[in-house]
Design a protein around this motif. Structure first.
Motif, PDB file in Angstrom:
ATOM      1  N   GLY A  41      29.897  42.484  45.524  1.00  0.00           N
ATOM      2  CA  GLY A  41      31.445  42.379  44.717  1.00  0.00           C
ATOM      3  C   GLY A  41      31.744  41.236  43.837  1.00  0.00           C
ATOM      4  N   VAL A  42      30.805  40.330  43.523  1.00  0.00           N
ATOM      5  CA  VAL A  42      30.425  38.941  42.674  1.00  0.00           C
ATOM      6  C   VAL A  42      30.183  40.324  41.737  1.00  0.00           C
ATOM      7  CG1 VAL A  42      29.363  37.069  42.087  1.00  0.00           C
ATOM      8  CG2 VAL A  42      30.610  36.922  44.223  1.00  0.00           C
ATOM      9  N   ALA A  43      29.098  40.545  41.469  1.00  0.00           N
ATOM     10  CA  ALA A  43      29.171  41.237  40.491  1.00  0.00           C
ATOM     11  C   ALA A  43      30.439  42.563  39.021  1.00  0.00           C
ATOM     12  CB  ALA A  43      27.965  41.948  40.693  1.00  0.00           C
ATOM     13  N   LEU A  44      30.770  43.054  40.520  1.00  0.00           N
ATOM     14  CA  LEU A  44      31.621  43.773  40.795  1.00  0.00           C
ATOM     15  C   LEU A  44      33.089  42.891  39.632  1.00  0.00           C
ATOM     16  CD1 LEU A  44      32.356  46.637  42.895  1.00  0.00           C
ATOM     17  CD2 LEU A  44      31.438  46.462  40.499  1.00  0.00           C
ATOM     18  N   PHE A  45      33.657  42.296  40.158  1.00  0.00           N
ATOM     19  CA  PHE A  45      34.063  41.356  39.587  1.00  0.00           C
ATOM     20  C   PHE A  45      33.195  40.774  38.312  1.00  0.00           C
ATOM     21  CE2 PHE A  45      35.983  36.563  39.191  1.00  0.00           C
ATOM     22  CZ  PHE A  45      37.557  37.198  39.100  1.00  0.00           C
ATOM     23  N   LEU A  46      32.543  39.827  38.054  1.00  0.00           N
ATOM     24  CA  LEU A  46      32.336  39.247  37.243  1.00  0.00           C
ATOM     25  C   LEU A  46      32.402  40.468  35.473  1.00  0.00           C
ATOM     26  CD1 LEU A  46      29.570  36.767  38.146  1.00  0.00           C
ATOM     27  CD2 LEU A  46      31.751  36.439  36.625  1.00  0.00           C
ATOM     28  N   TYR A  47      31.787  42.010  36.547  1.00  0.00           N
ATOM     29  CA  TYR A  47      31.909  43.029  35.047  1.00  0.00           C
ATOM     30  C   TYR A  47      32.872  43.309  34.720  1.00  0.00           C
ATOM     31  CZ  TYR A  47      31.758  48.108  34.730  1.00  0.00           C
ATOM     32  OH  TYR A  47      32.213  49.003  33.911  1.00  0.00           O
ATOM     33  N   TRP A  48      33.842  43.488  35.549  1.00  0.00           N
ATOM     34  CA  TRP A  48      35.533  43.031  35.091  1.00  0.00           C
ATOM     35  C   TRP A  48      35.643  41.969  34.216  1.00  0.00           C
ATOM     36  CZ3 TRP A  48      40.016  40.176  36.807  1.00  0.00           C
ATOM     37  CH2 TRP A  48      41.242  41.073  35.853  1.00  0.00           C
ATOM     38  N   VAL A  49      35.501  40.770  34.166  1.00  0.00           N
ATOM     39  CA  VAL A  49      35.723  39.809  33.861  1.00  0.00           C
ATOM     40  C   VAL A  49      35.036  39.462  32.416  1.00  0.00           C
ATOM     41  CG1 VAL A  49      35.593  36.560  33.666  1.00  0.00           C
ATOM     42  CG2 VAL A  49      36.611  38.468  35.857  1.00  0.00           C
ATOM     43  N   THR A  50      33.588  39.540  32.154  1.00  0.00           N
ATOM     44  CA  THR A  50      32.935  39.213  30.866  1.00  0.00           C
ATOM     45  C   THR A  50      33.017  41.133  30.775  1.00  0.00           C
ATOM     46  OG1 THR A  50      30.633  40.099  32.228  1.00  0.00           O
ATOM     47  CG2 THR A  50      31.522  37.765  32.629  1.00  0.00           C
ATOM     48  N   GLY A  51      32.775  41.767  30.900  1.00  0.00           N
ATOM     49  CA  GLY A  51      32.808  42.832  29.793  1.00  0.00           C
ATOM     50  C   GLY A  51      34.215  43.934  29.641  1.00  0.00           C
ATOM     51  N   GLY A  52      34.876  43.169  30.504  1.00  0.00           N
ATOM     52  CA  GLY A  52      36.557  44.325  30.666  1.00  0.00           C
ATOM     53  C   GLY A  52      37.455  42.941  29.239  1.00  0.00           C
ATOM     54  N   LEU A  53      37.528  41.871  30.319  1.00  0.00           N
ATOM     55  CA  LEU A  53      38.194  40.792  29.567  1.00  0.00           C
ATOM     56  C   LEU A  53      37.590  40.269  28.570  1.00  0.00           C
ATOM     57  CD1 LEU A  53      39.974  39.092  32.773  1.00  0.00           C
ATOM     58  CD2 LEU A  53      41.017  41.063  31.292  1.00  0.00           C
ATOM     59  N   GLY A  54      36.476  39.635  28.699  1.00  0.00           N
ATOM     60  CA  GLY A  54      35.538  39.808  27.439  1.00  0.00           C
ATOM     61  C   GLY A  54      35.303  40.211  26.384  1.00  0.00           C
ATOM     62  N   ILE A  55      34.049  41.095  26.501  1.00  0.00           N
ATOM     63  CA  ILE A  55      33.791  41.945  25.105  1.00  0.00           C
ATOM     64  C   ILE A  55      34.475  43.234  24.664  1.00  0.00           C
ATOM     65  CG2 ILE A  55      32.448  43.755  24.746  1.00  0.00           C
ATOM     66  CD1 ILE A  55      30.891  40.105  25.019  1.00  0.00           C
ATOM     67  N   THR A  56      35.369  43.843  25.324  1.00  0.00           N
ATOM     68  CA  THR A  56      36.377  44.575  25.099  1.00  0.00           C
ATOM     69  C   THR A  56      37.536  43.924  24.698  1.00  0.00           C
ATOM     70  OG1 THR A  56      35.427  46.735  26.673  1.00  0.00           O
ATOM     71  CG2 THR A  56      37.870  46.910  26.316  1.00  0.00           C
ATOM     72  N   LEU A  57      38.554  43.346  25.908  1.00  0.00           N
ATOM     73  CA  LEU A  57      39.754  42.648  25.569  1.00  0.00           C
ATOM     74  C   LEU A  57      39.814  41.432  24.522  1.00  0.00           C
ATOM     75  CD1 LEU A  57      42.581  42.835  25.575  1.00  0.00           C
ATOM     76  CD2 LEU A  57      42.019  41.611  27.873  1.00  0.00           C
ATOM     77  N   LEU A 166      27.144  30.460  41.009  1.00  0.00           N
ATOM     78  CA  LEU A 166      26.791  30.686  41.952  1.00  0.00           C
ATOM     79  C   LEU A 166      25.711  30.773  42.670  1.00  0.00           C
ATOM     80  CD1 LEU A 166      26.527  34.672  39.142  1.00  0.00           C
ATOM     81  CD2 LEU A 166      28.899  33.459  41.188  1.00  0.00           C
ATOM     82  N   LEU A 167      24.447  30.293  42.812  1.00  0.00           N
ATOM     83  CA  LEU A 167      23.792  29.570  43.594  1.00  0.00           C
ATOM     84  C   LEU A 167      24.332  28.797  44.678  1.00  0.00           C
ATOM     85  CD1 LEU A 167      20.778  29.946  44.097  1.00  0.00           C
ATOM     86  CD2 LEU A 167      20.731  27.437  43.037  1.00  0.00           C
ATOM     87  N   VAL A 175      22.982  35.014  42.925  1.00  0.00           N
ATOM     88  CA  VAL A 175      22.897  34.339  41.080  1.00  0.00           C
ATOM     89  C   VAL A 175      22.247  36.152  40.740  1.00  0.00           C
ATOM     90  CG1 VAL A 175      21.031  34.113  40.022  1.00  0.00           C
ATOM     91  CG2 VAL A 175      21.965  32.167  41.716  1.00  0.00           C
ATOM     92  N   VAL A 176      21.410  37.268  41.444  1.00  0.00           N
ATOM     93  CA  VAL A 176      20.615  38.213  41.456  1.00  0.00           C
ATOM     94  C   VAL A 176      21.566  38.862  41.429  1.00  0.00           C
ATOM     95  CG1 VAL A 176      19.200  39.902  42.123  1.00  0.00           C
ATOM     96  CG2 VAL A 176      18.315  37.817  42.596  1.00  0.00           C
TER      97      VAL A 176
END
Length: 272
Positions: A41-57, A166-167, A175-176
C-alpha cells in the motif's frame, strides 16, 4: 544523475551502478519476510505521489510545458514530489525533456527512438551525455531558482531521508517496497513514454516524429501515453483529447482548477 546520448557512447559510472543497485534492491521484495500488504500500500501510494503528482503533473505538464499555472508554493510541492521519484533533479529533467521535444526522434534527441527500443527506454541513461552542458540554456526560467537548485543538488539525500522515515514507520519491508520496488516501477513506467509511445499504438496527428497514442502506457502513467496528442499539442494540459482517451492527470488539473489552484490552463485546438 547524468542523462546520456553520444555518437561514441561511454558508460556513465555514476548512473549505471546506481541503476544496478536499485534493481538488486527491488529483488528483496521476493523475500517472504519483506512482504506485507501495508508495504504494498505504501508503494502504491508513493507511486501515485511521485510518478503521478510529481513527474507527470509537476515536472512534465506544469514546469516543462507550462500548460497551466499554480501558486508558487504548490509548484514547489509538486516538484518536490517529482524529486522523490529519483529521476534526477528537476532542472536536469526539465532541460532534457525540452531538448527531446525540440529534436524529437533525431540525432540530437537524448533518447532518439530511431536508435531502438532499448536505447530510448533506458540505454541512453547509462552513457555519458554531450547534451548536459546545454541544460542551463533550456531551463532559464528555473535554473537560478534557489528551491530548484536545492532539489537538484540534494535529490539523492532527500531519497535517503524518505527511506529513513519509512524504516521508522514500518521497518525494512516499507523500505524495500516504498523505495526500491516503487522507484523501479516508476522508472520503467516513465521510460515507456520514451520507448513504447514511439513504437506502439496509433497516430491521430502528424507531429513530425514517431510519437504514438498507446492506451496501456496511458494507464500506467496517468494519461501520459496519449503521446502523439501531446507531441502535436505540446502546450496542452490535456493529453487525452477524445472521450475514450482517459487522462487522470487532466482530471487532477480540472480538480485544481475547480479549487482555484490551477489557472491559465491551456488546451489543444484539435481543428488546427
Amino acid at each position: 544523475m547524468t542523462i546520456a546520448n553520444s555518437t561514441k557512447p561511454q558508460i556513465n559510472w555514476v548512473n549505471t551502478p546506481f541503476f544496478i543497485f536499485l534493481h538488486l534492491g527491488a529483488l528483496f521484495a521476493l523475500v517472504p519476510s519483506n512482504f506485507s500488504w501495508n508495504a504494498v500500500g505504501v508503494a502504491l501510494f508513493l507511486y501515485w505521489v511521485t510518478g503521478g503528482l510529481g513527474i507527470t503533473l509537476g515536472y512534465h505538464r506544469l514546469v516543462t510545458h507550462r500548460s497551466f499555472q499554480t501558486p508558487k508554493w504548490l509548484e514547489y510541492v509538486l516538484v518536490f514530489f517529482g524529486t522523490l521519484a529519483c529521476q534526477g533533479g528537476p532542472i536536469e529533467w526539465v532541460g532534457t525533456h525540452r531538448m527531446h521535444h525540440l529534436h524529437s526522434d533525431t540525432e540530437k534527441d537524448p533518447h532518439d527512438s530511431n536508435q531502438g527500443f532499448w536505447w530510448s527506454h533506458m540505454g541512453w541513461l547509462i552513457y555519458n551525455s554531450p547534451t548536459q552542458p546545454e541544460i542551463p540554456r533550456f531551463t532559464k526560467d528555473i535554473v537560478d531558482d534557489p528551491v530548484y537548485q536545492f532539489l537538484q543538488k540534494y535529490f539523492i539525500l532527500i531519497q535517503f531521508a524518505l527511506a529513513a522515515l519509512l524504516l521508522a514507520l514500518g521497518g525494512w519491508s516499507f523500505v524495500v517496497w516504498g523505495v526500491f520496488v516503487r522507484i523501479i516501477w516508476v522508472y520503467h513506467c516513465t521510460w515507456l513514454v520514451n520507448s513504447a509511445t514511439h513504437k506502439f499504438g496509433y497516430r491521430t496527428h502528424e507531429s513530425g516524429d514517431r510519437s504514438t497514442n498507446c492506451w496501456w502506457v496511458a494507464v500506467l502513467v496517468f494519461g501520459e501515453g496519449w503521446h502523439n496528442n501531446h507531441h502535436a499539442f505540446q502546450y496542452s494540459a490535456r493529453h487525452g483529447l477524445e472521450w475514450w482517451e482517459i487522462d487522470l492527470t487532466w482530471m487532477t488539473i480540472q480538480l485544481l482548477q475547480a479549487l482555484g489552484l490551477a489557472t491559465n490552463v491551456k488546451l489543444a485546438d484539435k481543428k488546427s
